[in-house]
Motif scaffolding. Structure first.
Motif, PDB file in Angstrom:
ATOM      1  N   ILE A   1      -6.265   8.579   3.859  1.00 23.20           N
ATOM      2  CA  ILE A   1      -6.071   8.035   4.895  1.00 23.20           C
ATOM      3  C   ILE A   1      -6.076   9.106   6.086  1.00 23.20           C
ATOM      4  CG2 ILE A   1      -4.426   6.760   6.425  1.00 23.20           C
ATOM      5  CD1 ILE A   1      -3.359   5.557   3.898  1.00 23.20           C
ATOM      6  N   MET A   2      -5.476  10.217   5.862  1.00 26.66           N
ATOM      7  CA  MET A   2      -5.185  11.324   7.063  1.00 26.66           C
ATOM      8  C   MET A   2      -6.854  12.000   7.251  1.00 26.66           C
ATOM      9  SD  MET A   2      -1.592  12.972   6.241  1.00 26.66           S
ATOM     10  CE  MET A   2      -1.628  13.861   7.553  1.00 26.66           C
ATOM     11  N   ASN A   3      -7.386  12.373   6.066  1.00 26.33           N
ATOM     12  CA  ASN A   3      -8.860  12.926   6.371  1.00 26.33           C
ATOM     13  C   ASN A   3      -9.732  12.035   6.961  1.00 26.33           C
ATOM     14  OD1 ASN A   3      -9.299  15.864   4.879  1.00 26.33           O
ATOM     15  ND2 ASN A   3      -7.756  14.704   3.438  1.00 26.33           N
ATOM     16  N   LYS A   4      -9.608  10.763   6.698  1.00 22.31           N
ATOM     17  CA  LYS A   4     -10.682   9.579   7.187  1.00 22.31           C
ATOM     18  C   LYS A   4     -10.494   9.393   8.828  1.00 22.31           C
ATOM     19  CE  LYS A   4     -12.666   7.253   4.666  1.00 22.31           C
ATOM     20  NZ  LYS A   4     -14.098   7.792   4.367  1.00 22.31           N
TER      21      LYS A   4
ATOM     22  N   TYR B   1       5.030  13.752   4.918  1.00 23.00           N
ATOM     23  CA  TYR B   1       5.093  15.268   4.412  1.00 23.00           C
ATOM     24  C   TYR B   1       3.788  16.234   4.916  1.00 23.00           C
ATOM     25  CZ  TYR B   1       4.777  19.112   1.266  1.00 23.00           C
ATOM     26  OH  TYR B   1       4.501  20.520   0.646  1.00 23.00           O
ATOM     27  N   PHE B   2       2.889  15.522   4.765  1.00 21.15           N
ATOM     28  CA  PHE B   2       1.662  16.250   5.450  1.00 21.15           C
ATOM     29  C   PHE B   2       1.404  16.525   6.857  1.00 21.15           C
ATOM     30  CE2 PHE B   2      -0.219  14.729   0.999  1.00 21.15           C
ATOM     31  CZ  PHE B   2      -0.041  16.092   0.492  1.00 21.15           C
ATOM     32  N   SER B   3       2.227  15.482   7.542  1.00 17.56           N
ATOM     33  CA  SER B   3       2.268  15.678   9.042  1.00 17.56           C
ATOM     34  C   SER B   3       3.266  16.687   9.449  1.00 17.56           C
ATOM     35  CB  SER B   3       2.539  14.397   9.500  1.00 17.56           C
ATOM     36  OG  SER B   3       1.652  13.403   9.092  1.00 17.56           O
ATOM     37  N   THR B   4       4.104  17.186   8.796  1.00 16.41           N
ATOM     38  CA  THR B   4       5.291  17.999   8.915  1.00 16.41           C
ATOM     39  C   THR B   4       5.353  19.226   8.186  1.00 16.41           C
ATOM     40  OG1 THR B   4       6.659  16.654   7.437  1.00 16.41           O
ATOM     41  CG2 THR B   4       6.658  16.134   9.842  1.00 16.41           C
ATOM     42  N   ARG B   5       6.150  19.252   7.056  1.00 13.45           N
ATOM     43  CA  ARG B   5       6.005  20.427   6.155  1.00 13.45           C
ATOM     44  C   ARG B   5       5.003  20.969   5.285  1.00 13.45           C
ATOM     45  NH1 ARG B   5      11.383  18.196   4.723  1.00 13.45           N
ATOM     46  NH2 ARG B   5      10.657  18.397   2.390  1.00 13.45           N
ATOM     47  N   GLY B   6       4.237  19.928   4.991  1.00  9.51           N
ATOM     48  CA  GLY B   6       3.244  20.140   4.309  1.00  9.51           C
ATOM     49  C   GLY B   6       1.761  20.255   4.837  1.00  9.51           C
ATOM     50  N   ARG B   7       1.869  20.431   6.370  1.00  8.85           N
ATOM     51  CA  ARG B   7       0.598  20.360   7.245  1.00  8.85           C
ATOM     52  C   ARG B   7      -0.155  21.614   6.682  1.00  8.85           C
ATOM     53  NH1 ARG B   7      -1.293  17.481  10.949  1.00  8.85           N
ATOM     54  NH2 ARG B   7      -2.727  18.509  12.364  1.00  8.85           N
ATOM     55  N   GLY B   8       0.426  23.002   6.472  1.00 11.69           N
ATOM     56  CA  GLY B   8      -0.230  23.928   6.142  1.00 11.69           C
ATOM     57  C   GLY B   8      -1.131  23.728   4.718  1.00 11.69           C
ATOM     58  N   THR B   9      -0.447  23.099   3.713  1.00  8.74           N
ATOM     59  CA  THR B   9      -1.340  22.930   2.553  1.00  8.74           C
ATOM     60  C   THR B   9      -2.523  21.851   2.862  1.00  8.74           C
ATOM     61  OG1 THR B   9       0.914  22.966   1.368  1.00  8.74           O
ATOM     62  CG2 THR B   9      -1.021  21.608   0.452  1.00  8.74           C
ATOM     63  N   LEU B  10      -2.283  20.712   3.594  1.00  4.96           N
ATOM     64  CA  LEU B  10      -3.348  20.079   3.947  1.00  4.96           C
ATOM     65  C   LEU B  10      -4.476  20.537   4.763  1.00  4.96           C
ATOM     66  CD1 LEU B  10      -4.180  17.009   3.955  1.00  4.96           C
ATOM     67  CD2 LEU B  10      -3.270  16.736   6.292  1.00  4.96           C
ATOM     68  N   GLU B  11      -4.039  21.428   5.565  1.00  6.88           N
ATOM     69  CA  GLU B  11      -5.085  21.918   6.728  1.00  6.88           C
ATOM     70  C   GLU B  11      -5.887  23.125   5.721  1.00  6.88           C
ATOM     71  OE1 GLU B  11      -3.531  23.539  10.177  1.00  6.88           O
ATOM     72  OE2 GLU B  11      -3.188  21.636  11.135  1.00  6.88           O
ATOM     73  N   HIS B  12      -5.293  23.865   4.929  1.00  7.23           N
ATOM     74  CA  HIS B  12      -5.783  24.780   4.093  1.00  7.23           C
ATOM     75  C   HIS B  12      -6.885  24.143   3.121  1.00  7.23           C
ATOM     76  CE1 HIS B  12      -6.349  28.866   2.132  1.00  7.23           C
ATOM     77  NE2 HIS B  12      -6.160  28.214   1.069  1.00  7.23           N
ATOM     78  N   ALA B  13      -6.567  23.135   2.586  1.00  7.50           N
ATOM     79  CA  ALA B  13      -7.406  22.481   1.865  1.00  7.50           C
ATOM     80  C   ALA B  13      -8.522  21.653   2.484  1.00  7.50           C
ATOM     81  CB  ALA B  13      -6.712  21.329   0.950  1.00  7.50           C
ATOM     82  N   LEU B  14      -8.162  21.259   3.538  1.00 14.04           N
ATOM     83  CA  LEU B  14      -9.315  20.698   4.497  1.00 14.04           C
ATOM     84  C   LEU B  14     -10.286  21.925   5.013  1.00 14.04           C
ATOM     85  CD1 LEU B  14     -10.719  18.302   6.022  1.00 14.04           C
ATOM     86  CD2 LEU B  14      -9.050  18.852   7.899  1.00 14.04           C
ATOM     87  N   SER B  15      -9.923  22.910   5.259  1.00 11.30           N
ATOM     88  CA  SER B  15     -10.565  23.898   5.747  1.00 11.30           C
ATOM     89  C   SER B  15     -11.533  24.147   4.600  1.00 11.30           C
ATOM     90  CB  SER B  15      -9.933  25.209   6.139  1.00 11.30           C
ATOM     91  OG  SER B  15     -10.653  26.239   6.476  1.00 11.30           O
ATOM     92  N   ARG B  16     -11.172  24.523   3.452  1.00 11.53           N
ATOM     93  CA  ARG B  16     -11.940  24.890   2.130  1.00 11.53           C
ATOM     94  C   ARG B  16     -12.824  23.812   1.707  1.00 11.53           C
ATOM     95  NH1 ARG B  16     -11.501  29.197  -0.740  1.00 11.53           N
ATOM     96  NH2 ARG B  16     -12.278  28.439  -2.603  1.00 11.53           N
TER      97      ARG B  16
ATOM     98  N   TYR C   1      -4.566  12.622  13.451  1.00 11.80           N
ATOM     99  CA  TYR C   1      -3.513  13.549  12.681  1.00 11.80           C
ATOM    100  C   TYR C   1      -3.786  14.898  13.303  1.00 11.80           C
ATOM    101  CZ  TYR C   1      -2.293   9.402   9.910  1.00 11.80           C
ATOM    102  OH  TYR C   1      -1.869   8.290   9.492  1.00 11.80           O
ATOM    103  N   GLY C   2      -4.671  15.255  14.271  1.00 12.09           N
ATOM    104  CA  GLY C   2      -4.903  16.502  14.819  1.00 12.09           C
ATOM    105  C   GLY C   2      -5.614  17.308  13.731  1.00 12.09           C
ATOM    106  N   LEU C   3      -6.308  16.802  13.025  1.00 13.76           N
ATOM    107  CA  LEU C   3      -7.104  17.562  11.853  1.00 13.76           C
ATOM    108  C   LEU C   3      -8.794  17.865  12.427  1.00 13.76           C
ATOM    109  CD1 LEU C   3      -5.975  15.737   8.712  1.00 13.76           C
ATOM    110  CD2 LEU C   3      -5.174  17.793   9.444  1.00 13.76           C
ATOM    111  N   ASP C   4      -9.246  17.209  13.644  1.00 16.86           N
ATOM    112  CA  ASP C   4     -10.250  17.304  13.994  1.00 16.86           C
ATOM    113  C   ASP C   4     -10.412  18.695  14.592  1.00 16.86           C
ATOM    114  OD1 ASP C   4      -8.425  16.706  15.987  1.00 16.86           O
ATOM    115  OD2 ASP C   4      -9.915  15.951  17.349  1.00 16.86           O
ATOM    116  N   LYS C   5      -9.413  19.489  14.776  1.00 14.64           N
ATOM    117  CA  LYS C   5      -9.510  20.765  15.263  1.00 14.64           C
ATOM    118  C   LYS C   5      -9.604  21.781  14.237  1.00 14.64           C
ATOM    119  CE  LYS C   5      -7.867  19.972  19.791  1.00 14.64           C
ATOM    120  NZ  LYS C   5      -7.625  18.697  19.940  1.00 14.64           N
ATOM    121  N   VAL C   6      -9.583  21.567  12.649  1.00 13.98           N
ATOM    122  CA  VAL C   6      -9.535  22.600  11.690  1.00 13.98           C
ATOM    123  C   VAL C   6     -10.777  22.988  11.565  1.00 13.98           C
ATOM    124  CG1 VAL C   6      -9.317  22.840   9.233  1.00 13.98           C
ATOM    125  CG2 VAL C   6      -7.437  21.341  10.722  1.00 13.98           C
TER     126      VAL C   6
END
Length: 637
Positions: free
Chosen positions: A359-362, A203-218, A367-372
């Motif tokens: 798992i994704m944050n670590k 879910y966080f890799s697809t439809r919920g990616r915006g939710t995950l990235e927004h939280a990671l940014s904050r 998971y392509g989160l290193d560019k957030v």
């Protein structure tokens, strides 16, 4: 009874219940449970946990006796009686029968507190208590004199509510990839990849990616502070991902059940861990105070259950619920309780959501989160004050915007600091002495009402007085000026406003101190310029000393851009004509609205996160839409 008396009654009841109830794990002896799992390391353990698969879980030893579960029918009867008294109290209060209302509320609280049932171990009774306290609070605040009520902070919906409702099939490729990563992922929490965890990674890799990235940014704003506090309290630092799942690191997040803040505390449990709440402020919204309270609560839960998964489940649904599930099954293992479906649905999903986020944050690169881009921490000075002051006056004292001050003081429920107890005011770094100097001339009892005003070319005492609902004489006296003195540009004036005389729009919209110069073009009117900049025509007239709707004779207009938008003007502004390039000599660009077609599984929160806006703004731009359907087209501002 009177408002003040009702307030004292409410505060006394809260104190009474805190002494007798508090937080379950903070006020009662630790109950012994079945032996600890192998996958539940102590907080300080440095070695990587080696959890056993759920299939190999063995029944735990016979649990130690615990308090018998209250009969559901008995609990329902008690709640019905409490509700009857509470509703009678509301009816009496609205009818003006305050003494009778007080008696009703007293009886409602007495029914709960003097019952043979223990509300510490029954979630339904604890919820009823929270409901009762909130209801009495609501009546008190609704009846508060209007002159004393400052504008309220706007809350955000907690993302955990929407994420918890999502069901996504497991992607075998994503699960296989995650399985390899988990083995090499260092964590001070046990990491077990099950189908529910893999489902949320999907879910966080697809439809919920915006939710995950927004939280990671904050997270960048609070990560250093949160991990420091967790370490000081001796709990795993990776519990930070519980806060990410709960609130997306929004201090103003509020769940449907009324949990509030980054760590989503309910009222009574927060009280048990030293978080206070009144009409003016709520410590649950204070990032550092709530982090320390959450760390201590989770530490207590781990001491009770001996397992971090069970501790997190109890954090969500209450220790009584988890204790009951363990007793019924004989298993002190979250995944076994999950398999047997003995936990509430939201609790069954809660732990997998946190594990998936961990798992994704670590593993950001995988998971392509290193560019957030992470937000940076906002440093601030701390100043203890013992008087009420409006943040708009504070902003004028330190050359900041009211929005910045609100952002630095998220525990405030409205624009004013408390008037009946001390408060730690957060100010921009290096501005403490500036504030002390600027606030000194303002009488202590007028600091909720008076303001500062920075003059622009053409300002006179009369025009400034008219714009601020006061008199030229009052402004001259407050600033030791001669009534005939001309005002210099960029001078800061004290504006003595009589209580209750602020402009009606003040609580809805605040403006930047910086002046934007707008070059008038053919066909412009006050209304068209106001629409272009998203401000009220009244403010354009005030800033430029105009009457009516005409701007003839003016080549330049002065405008202060809105810091917080007026919600009454958003729809009208969107329909107005756009500024042409070159018309503004010093202004920001106005982007055209976007359109988004809703996809299956998307929520208001996930869409708002993707476009870096808020749910409230999204709803306002779309006629307060509440339910989404695939194929709908939303307007994004």
């Amino acid at each position: 009874m009177g408002i003040r008396k009702l307030y004292l009654l409410n505060a006394g009841l809260i104190a009474l219940v805190t002494a007798s109830v508090g937080c379950q794990t903070a006020r009662r002896p630790v109950v012994l449970l079945p032996a600890k799992q192998a996958n539940a390391p102590a907080p300080a353990a440095a070695a990587k946990p080696q959890p056993q698969p759920p299939a190999e879980t063995k029944p735990a030893a016979t649990p130690a006796p615990i308090e018998p579960k209250a009969d559901a029918e008995t609990v329902a009867d008690l709640v019905a009686k409490v509700e009857k008294e509470y509703q009678a109290g509301r009816d009496n209060y609205k009818a003006g029968h305050t003494e009778a209302a007080q008696a009703n509320f007293d009886r409602a609280f007495d029914l709960l507190l003097k019952s043979s049932l223990d509300i510490r171990s029954n979630e339904r009774l604890q919820q009823e208590f929270d409901h009762l306290v909130a209801g009495v609070d609501e009546l008190e605040h609704a009846a508060a004199p209007q002159a004393e009520v400052a504008a309220e902070q706007k809350s955000e919906p907690a993302p955990i509510d929407e994420t918890n409702e999502i069901t996504v099939p497991v992607d075998p490729n994503i699960k296989a990839k995650a399985a390899a990563e988990v083995k090499a992922t260092p964590s001070d929490l046990p990491l077990m990849l099950t189908d529910p965890v893999a489902s949320y990674i999907t879910y966080f890799s697809t439809r919920g990616r915006g939710t995950l990235e927004h939280a990671l940014s904050r997270s960048g704003r609070y990560q250093e502070m949160i991990q420091r506090v967790l370490k000081e309290e001796g709990v795993p630092q990776d519990l930070i991902f519980l806060a990410q799942a709960e609130s997306g690191f929004h201090p103003l997040a509020v769940s449907r059940a009324g949990a509030r803040g980054i760590w989503q505390f309910m009222g009574s449990r927060a009280k048990g861990y030293g978080l206070e709440k009144d009409f003016w402020a709520d410590d649950r919204q204070d990032p550092e105070k709530s982090t320390r309270a959450a760390a201590r609560h989770l530490k207590d839960l781990y001491a009770q259950f001996g397992d971090w998964y069970l501790a997190m489940a109890a954090y969500n649904s209450g220790p009584g619920t988890v204790q009951s599930a363990v007793k019924r099954t004989g298993y002190a293992d979250f995944w076994e309780l999950y398999r047997r479906n003995v936990l509430p649905k939201e609790t069954r999903n809660y732990v997998p959501i946190i594990v998936a986020m961990t798992i994704m944050n670590k593993n950001p690169a995988q998971y392509g989160l290193d560019k957030v881009s992470l937000e940076k921490p906002v440093p601030f000075d701390k100043l203890k004050i013992n008087y009420a002051v409006d943040l708009r006056l504070v902003a004028g004292c330190v050359d900041a915007s009211p929005a910045d001050l609100l952002d630095m003081n998220p525990s405030l429920l409205r624009f004013s600091t408390p008037k009946d107890h001390p408060f730690e005011l957060h100010l921009p770094v290096g501005t403490t002495e500036m504030y002390r100097t600027a606030i000194a001339p303002i009488p202590a009892d007028m600091r909720v009402w008076w303001r500062y005003h920075t003059t622009i070319p053409g300002d006179t005492l009369v025009s400034v007085a008219r714009a601020n609902h006061t008199t030229a004489k009052a402004i001259a006296e407050a600033n030791h000026l001669d009534p005939d003195d001309e005002l210099e540009a960029n001078a800061r004036l004290i504006i003595p406003v009589a209580p209750g005389k602020h402009a009606a729009s003040e609580d809805l919209q605040t403006y930047a101190r910086h002046i934007t110069r707008y070059k008038v073009r053919k066909g412009d009117t006050v209304q068209s310029v106001a629409d272009n900049f998203g401000v009220s025509p009244k403010m354009v007239r005030s800033w430029n000393h105009l009457k009516g709707n005409s701007v003839s004779g003016h080549r330049i207009l002065y405008v202060h851009l809105p810091v917080t938008p007026d919600p009454r003007r958003i729809e009208h502004t969107a329909a107005a004509s756009k500024l042409k390039t070159g018309n503004a000599l010093h202004t920001t660009s106005h982007a055209a609205p976007l359109h988004h077609r809703v996809k299956p599984g998307e929520t208001l929160y996930s869409i708002a996160s993707s476009y870096k806006t808020t749910v409230a703004s999204l709803k306002r731009a779309n006629d307060n839409v509440a339910t989404l359907h695939p194929g709908m087209v939303l307007l994004i501002r």
